[in-house]
Design a protein around this motif. Structure first.
Motif, PDB file in Angstrom:
ATOM      1  N   HIS A  75       0.996  -1.135   0.043  1.00 56.58           N
ATOM      2  CA  HIS A  75      -0.084   0.063   0.022  1.00 56.58           C
ATOM      3  C   HIS A  75       0.921   1.285  -0.064  1.00 56.58           C
ATOM      4  O   HIS A  75       0.605   2.229  -0.788  1.00 56.58           O
ATOM      5  N   ARG A  76       1.959   1.349   0.685  1.00 57.34           N
ATOM      6  CA  ARG A  76       2.888   2.472   0.691  1.00 57.34           C
ATOM      7  C   ARG A  76       3.503   2.518  -0.669  1.00 57.34           C
ATOM      8  O   ARG A  76       3.548   3.610  -1.303  1.00 57.34           O
ATOM      9  N   ARG A  77       3.911   1.470  -1.540  1.00 51.97           N
ATOM     10  CA  ARG A  77       4.277   1.737  -2.781  1.00 51.97           C
ATOM     11  C   ARG A  77       3.286   2.013  -3.836  1.00 51.97           C
ATOM     12  O   ARG A  77       3.508   3.260  -4.692  1.00 51.97           O
ATOM     13  N   ALA A 134       0.834   6.588  -6.526  1.00 52.18           N
ATOM     14  CA  ALA A 134      -0.308   7.515  -6.801  1.00 52.18           C
ATOM     15  C   ALA A 134       0.108   8.894  -6.760  1.00 52.18           C
ATOM     16  O   ALA A 134      -0.349   9.843  -7.554  1.00 52.18           O
ATOM     17  N   ARG A 135       0.844   9.240  -5.494  1.00 55.74           N
ATOM     18  CA  ARG A 135       1.366  10.694  -5.367  1.00 55.74           C
ATOM     19  C   ARG A 135       2.007  11.200  -6.693  1.00 55.74           C
ATOM     20  O   ARG A 135       2.074  12.400  -6.984  1.00 55.74           O
ATOM     21  N   ALA A 136       2.964  10.377  -7.151  1.00 57.79           N
ATOM     22  CA  ALA A 136       4.036  10.570  -8.409  1.00 57.79           C
ATOM     23  C   ALA A 136       3.036  10.918  -9.413  1.00 57.79           C
ATOM     24  O   ALA A 136       3.116  11.903 -10.327  1.00 57.79           O
ATOM     25  N   SER A 177      -0.104  11.998  -9.380  1.00 59.43           N
ATOM     26  CA  SER A 177      -0.785  13.042  -9.207  1.00 59.43           C
ATOM     27  C   SER A 177       0.052  14.220  -9.436  1.00 59.43           C
ATOM     28  O   SER A 177      -0.445  15.387 -10.047  1.00 59.43           O
ATOM     29  N   GLY A 178       1.214  14.259  -9.198  1.00 58.81           N
ATOM     30  CA  GLY A 178       2.199  15.302  -9.367  1.00 58.81           C
ATOM     31  C   GLY A 178       2.483  15.743 -10.822  1.00 58.81           C
ATOM     32  O   GLY A 178       2.351  16.829 -11.224  1.00 58.81           O
ATOM     33  N   ASP A 179       2.608  14.702 -11.742  1.00 60.09           N
ATOM     34  CA  ASP A 179       2.686  14.830 -13.202  1.00 60.09           C
ATOM     35  C   ASP A 179       1.591  15.511 -13.947  1.00 60.09           C
ATOM     36  O   ASP A 179       1.840  16.467 -14.519  1.00 60.09           O
ATOM     37  N   ALA A 195       0.841   4.087  -2.765  1.00 62.48           N
ATOM     38  CA  ALA A 195       0.429   5.486  -2.556  1.00 62.48           C
ATOM     39  C   ALA A 195       1.624   6.302  -3.073  1.00 62.48           C
ATOM     40  O   ALA A 195       1.190   7.424  -3.654  1.00 62.48           O
ATOM     41  N   GLU A 196       2.968   5.918  -3.179  1.00 62.25           N
ATOM     42  CA  GLU A 196       3.926   6.628  -3.528  1.00 62.25           C
ATOM     43  C   GLU A 196       3.775   6.854  -5.210  1.00 62.25           C
ATOM     44  O   GLU A 196       3.855   7.889  -5.870  1.00 62.25           O
ATOM     45  N   GLU A 205      -0.581  17.336 -12.140  1.00 57.81           N
ATOM     46  CA  GLU A 205      -1.170  18.689 -11.324  1.00 57.81           C
ATOM     47  C   GLU A 205      -1.598  19.833 -12.020  1.00 57.81           C
ATOM     48  O   GLU A 205      -2.574  20.295 -11.936  1.00 57.81           O
TER      49      GLU A 205
END
Length: 473
Positions: A446-448, A453-455, A457-459, A450-451, A461
């Motif tokens: 789940h941490r992987r 998904a965050r990456a 989302s940043g691309d 989440a990372e 944004e």
């Protein structure tokens, strides 16, 4: 100052080996119960179709050596012969319960024994009251006292309820004690003329059976012929032949010795139970349940005291007796009901005990053997009483089915996939270490995610913000 005595809990979680054994036994009985139900329906259709005369001819067909008192009709071969297999399995079940099951200690045995005794005494009392007030024959008092575990489990299979293992085990143990009491009733009240010579030879044959078991002799080719001889001798003695099956079942050793995976009794029961549930009992039902049913017959069931006593005994007497016996036992032993269950669940199982098909039909044939017409009417009453009990139990069980489904899911949950339900491993450190590893692996995944998904989302944004601004403009 002494600590207060801890109150015992009944209908709680069983030990794992006992739970597994009960699950295997109930699985076979459920399959047999479905076959029993199919056989009973077939018999009813056959007996009420244009081929009804052929049903009577088949059921009444005689064969067998008269010199050995075995010139019997097919219905008698089914009742005296095939049901001996059923009672043989009942004898093994009783022996196992007494030495390794719920009946091995007086405290554990109190609940099912008292419930079964009350579940037989109250229906008999209901029958007696109805017939005393209506001027009926008192000889059928034992007809509504029996519970048919196979038919009860078939009802559970048909309605699709997820009954928890504790309630299923209670029903099975209740039925075992019920069978023992039914056997005693048959032996004591339906044995008339005794041939002492045949009975003495039967005792010798049973002693030989016991001696061979104790000597460790193995081989079906030894025991099956001896069992047939013992059965024939008991039948010739005047004692009901099913008693031979019970006696031989009780002789089997049901305690495991060192190095044994299964005791001899468990091995034999595993082999014979499918024959009993899948062949003996359904065939008996086929030759016994074929009652001519019409509007007049059904009306007479509620008009004649003998038949009305049977119906009310099964429908009301069984439910009141089993439930009342259970409640009284809990009340006077200061036992607490499993907090996951309610007394409504006990009432539902008590209503299910009112399905008294196989043994009730047998006792009905014995009780009114001299009156064929009344025998048929009593059979119809057994069918009606069992059907009404099944309907009542189905309604009560369905009302609680969501709760049962949740309990069964919890009982079966095995997150570490080791083949043992998690509820039985709460005190095992190795289980908790396995679960910690599983949850740590899930947490890392789940941490992987989440990372990732965050990456992602940043691309996207800036593009997403631009689209939002465009829409606002």
């Amino acid at each position: 100052m002494t600590a207060p005595r801890r109150r015992s809990v009944f209908l709680g979680r069983m030990p794992l080996p006992e739970r597994n054994f009960v699950a295997d036994a109930l699985r076979t009985e459920t399959t047999g119960g479905v076959l029993l139900l199919a056989a009973a329906v077939t018999a009813l259709i056959w007996a009420n179709s244009p081929l009804r005369d052929s049903y009577g001819s088949v059921v009444g067909h005689h064969f067998g050596p008269a010199a050995l008192h075995l010139d019997l009709s097919l219905s008698h071969w089914a009742a005296d012969g095939l049901l001996a297999i059923f009672f043989f399995v009942a004898g093994i079940e009783l022996k196992r319960e007494l030495v390794a099951g719920e009946l091995r200690s007086p405290e554990a045995a109190a609940l099912p024994v008292v419930a079964a005794v009350c579940g037989m005494a109250v229906p008999a009392a209901v029958y007696a009251v109805v017939n005393a007030s209506g001027g009926g024959a008192m000889g059928g008092w034992a007809v509504p006292t029996a519970t048919d575990i196979a038919f009860a489990l078939a009802v559970l299979a048909v309605i699709g309820t997820s009954l928890p293992s504790s309630l299923r085990a209670f029903l099975l143990t209740l039925a075992v004690v019920d069978d023992l009491l039914a056997i005693l009733i048959i032996a004591v009240f339906f044995t008339s003329d005794i041939d002492l010579a045949a009975l003495g030879l039967a005792a010798v044959g049973l002693a030989v059976f016991w001696a061979l078991l104790r000597a460790g002799v193995r081989g079906w080719y030894v025991y099956v012929p001896l069992a047939v001889v013992n059965w024939a001798l008991v039948h010739a003695s005047g004692v009901h032949a099913t008693i031979a099956g019970v006696a031989m079942g009780l002789m089997l050793r049901c305690v495991r010795r060192e190095g044994e995976e299964h005791s001899p009794g468990e091995r034999v029961e595993h082999l014979v139970r499918p024959v009993s549930a899948g062949l003996a009992v359904p065939v008996f039902a086929l030759f016994s349940a074929g009652v001519a049913v019409s509007g007049g017959v059904l009306a007479d069931v509620f008009a004649r005291p003998e038949t009305l006593g049977v119906v009310l005994g099964l429908l009301v007497g069984k439910a009141v007796g089993v439930f009342g016996g259970t409640w009284l036992t809990a009340r006077f032993t200061r036992a607490e009901l499993n907090p996951e269950l309610a007394w409504a669940d006990v009432l539902a199982v008590a209503s299910l005990a009112g399905i008294g098909f196989t043994v009730s039909l047998l006792i009905g044939e014995l009780a009114f053997a001299g009156d064929p017409a009344l025998t048929e009417e009593v059979k119809a009453a057994v069918l009606v009483g069992s059907l009404l009990s099944a309907v009542l139990a189905s309604v009560l069980l369905k009302l609680r089915n969501n709760r049962y489904r949740a309990m069964c899911a919890e009982e079966e949950r095995d997150e570490d996939l080791d083949g043992i339900p998690d509820v039985y491993e709460q005190g095992n450190p190795a289980y908790h270490l396995r679960m910690a590893t599983i949850h740590e692996a899930k947490a890392a995944e789940h941490r992987r995610l989440a990372e990732a998904a965050r990456a992602g989302s940043g691309d996207g944004e800036g593009e997403g913000d631009g689209e939002g601004d465009g829409e606002r403009r």
